[in-house]
Write a protein that holds these residues in place. Sequence first.
Motif: not given
Length: 230
Positions: A64, A86, A89, A117, A121, A147, A151
Amino acid sequence: MFLGFISMVWATQGRFEPACFAILLSAVMDGLDGKVARLTHTSSEFGVQYDSLSDLVAFGIAPAMLLWQWQLSTLGRVGVAAAFIYTACGALRLARFNVSTAAVGKRFFIGLPIPAAGCTVVTLVFFASLLPSATNVVLPYAALLITVGVGVLMVSRVRYFSFKEYDFLRAHPIRTMLTFLLVLGTVISEPRFMGFVLCLVYIAGGLVYSFIILPRRNRQLLRALSPQSE
């Protein structure tokens, strides 16, 4: 946890690629720590909880922060909200995983795993370096979409294969080995492109299985049982 921390430090310095590599290395270590603990007979409930806290730092907060420093800061409050969504979550995903592991089994994860996840990113940042400069205008919005999207998938009920059971590998060793070598070759040849593509394929695979394949199997099972019930 340290790699997640140093990733945030590098992200604030604008060193985005080293920050990405730190998160990727965290993912590698996350795949090994449980196996090492079991092999050395040092697994414990404390270790499970500490591992989740480390995952939150490395795959929840660090990505993040990376996204915020890289692109989301140009969107102002919307970017802040997306980065927090993000992270929040990711925390919810880890909490749910800790209390529901025994209930859902080992073959599938319920919701996108937080390491996947984080890797999505990271590979987005690498993939963006291949794009022409004309796409810089839309990159913040693409980062915003991914993002929030990953999330939401983390706290969804979408099923993702966990790779913890190896029945298919044992049943089809030659096919599995050839597929692995093919994927490995393509990743080595075009790592920035193929890394992002593989993450998208994994995300899409869970969606296809949950919303197309699984309902179809359930309908077939109901049709097979209906004559018996009559």
